[in-house]
Design a protein around this motif. Sequence first.
Motif, PDB file in Angstrom:
ATOM      1  N   LEU A   1       0.844  -1.190   0.000  1.00 36.73           N
ATOM      2  CA  LEU A   1       0.000   0.000   0.000  1.00 36.73           C
ATOM      3  C   LEU A   1       0.882   1.243   0.000  1.00 36.73           C
ATOM      4  O   LEU A   1       1.884   1.304   0.714  1.00 36.73           O
ATOM      5  CB  LEU A   1      -0.915   0.001   1.225  1.00 36.73           C
ATOM      6  N   PHE A   2       0.496   2.222  -0.802  1.00 37.90           N
ATOM      7  CA  PHE A   2       1.250   3.460  -0.895  1.00 37.90           C
ATOM      8  C   PHE A   2       0.384   4.618  -0.425  1.00 37.90           C
ATOM      9  O   PHE A   2      -0.849   4.533  -0.428  1.00 37.90           O
ATOM     10  CB  PHE A   2       1.677   3.721  -2.347  1.00 37.90           C
ATOM     11  N   ASP A   3       1.025   5.727  -0.030  1.00 34.59           N
ATOM     12  CA  ASP A   3       0.301   6.938   0.321  1.00 34.59           C
ATOM     13  C   ASP A   3      -0.315   7.521  -0.941  1.00 34.59           C
ATOM     14  O   ASP A   3       0.222   7.366  -2.039  1.00 34.59           O
ATOM     15  CB  ASP A   3       1.248   7.976   0.932  1.00 34.59           C
TER      16      ASP A   3
ATOM     17  N   LEU B   1      -3.792  13.958  -0.534  1.00 35.06           N
ATOM     18  CA  LEU B   1      -3.511  13.883   0.892  1.00 35.06           C
ATOM     19  C   LEU B   1      -3.736  15.236   1.568  1.00 35.06           C
ATOM     20  O   LEU B   1      -4.337  15.325   2.640  1.00 35.06           O
ATOM     21  CB  LEU B   1      -2.074  13.397   1.108  1.00 35.06           C
ATOM     22  N   LEU B   2      -3.291  16.314   0.923  1.00 28.62           N
ATOM     23  CA  LEU B   2      -3.469  17.664   1.460  1.00 28.62           C
ATOM     24  C   LEU B   2      -4.953  18.013   1.570  1.00 28.62           C
ATOM     25  O   LEU B   2      -5.393  18.558   2.592  1.00 28.62           O
ATOM     26  CB  LEU B   2      -2.737  18.674   0.572  1.00 28.62           C
ATOM     27  N   ALA B   3      -5.740  17.655   0.555  1.00 25.29           N
ATOM     28  CA  ALA B   3      -7.180  17.925   0.596  1.00 25.29           C
ATOM     29  C   ALA B   3      -7.850  17.131   1.722  1.00 25.29           C
ATOM     30  O   ALA B   3      -8.744  17.636   2.404  1.00 25.29           O
ATOM     31  CB  ALA B   3      -7.812  17.577  -0.741  1.00 25.29           C
ATOM     32  N   MET B   4      -7.408  15.888   1.932  1.00 31.40           N
ATOM     33  CA  MET B   4      -7.994  15.060   2.985  1.00 31.40           C
ATOM     34  C   MET B   4      -7.638  15.586   4.377  1.00 31.40           C
ATOM     35  O   MET B   4      -8.388  15.369   5.333  1.00 31.40           O
ATOM     36  CB  MET B   4      -7.518  13.607   2.833  1.00 31.40           C
ATOM     37  N   ILE B   5      -6.537  16.278   4.511  1.00 30.00           N
ATOM     38  CA  ILE B   5      -6.134  16.832   5.808  1.00 30.00           C
ATOM     39  C   ILE B   5      -6.795  18.184   6.047  1.00 30.00           C
ATOM     40  O   ILE B   5      -7.327  18.458   7.129  1.00 30.00           O
ATOM     41  CB  ILE B   5      -4.592  16.955   5.892  1.00 30.00           C
ATOM     42  N   ILE B   6      -6.806  19.048   5.037  1.00 30.39           N
ATOM     43  CA  ILE B   6      -7.307  20.419   5.208  1.00 30.39           C
ATOM     44  C   ILE B   6      -8.828  20.473   5.315  1.00 30.39           C
ATOM     45  O   ILE B   6      -9.363  21.283   6.077  1.00 30.39           O
ATOM     46  CB  ILE B   6      -6.788  21.316   4.072  1.00 30.39           C
TER      47      ILE B   6
END
Length: 176
Positions: free
Chosen positions: A139-141, A147-152
């Motif tokens: 599995l990769f990030d 990833l930025l959208a999922m955090i912000i």
Amino acid sequence: MASLRAGRAALRPRLPGTSAGRPAALRLLLLLGAVLKPQESLAQPLTTPGSLESEGQRVQKYEANIQLCWLDYKSYMDSLEKDWCDWGMISRPYSLLRDCLERNADEFGLGFPNPWAERVIFQTHQMHFANCSLLQSTLFDPPEDVLLAMIIAPICLIPFLVTLVVWRSKDREAQG
């Protein structure tokens, strides 16, 4: 009564014990199982006192019958689209092969597993499943922008939801 129990106890063979409380013979078998390579086997044909003279004939007949089991299995596997690593596709023919080997072993009084059946099982694993791997895909990030959208998104949503709750609670107080 006590002498009868003592007599029975004397007739029963006792296995020498070990410090772990297991009989020494069992400990030896466990040790052999841990030392043997996967290709080696402890499986032995089942023999009875009067079976030694006809054992060669039974083994020959058994080998002929399990060869038929192998040919049926191989023809089914060869008809598949080389998707041999998918257990859903091969579980039925593999189970049928094992059942055939076991049924024939019982029929000829040879016990199961036995060296001849193991040879067939190893042959099928070498031929059909040698390229199957137990490793799962790594599995990769996700990419950085995802990833930025999922955090912000949750961080920005929290102040908005707090403001909405405060505003609605003040509105109810003003009406009441």
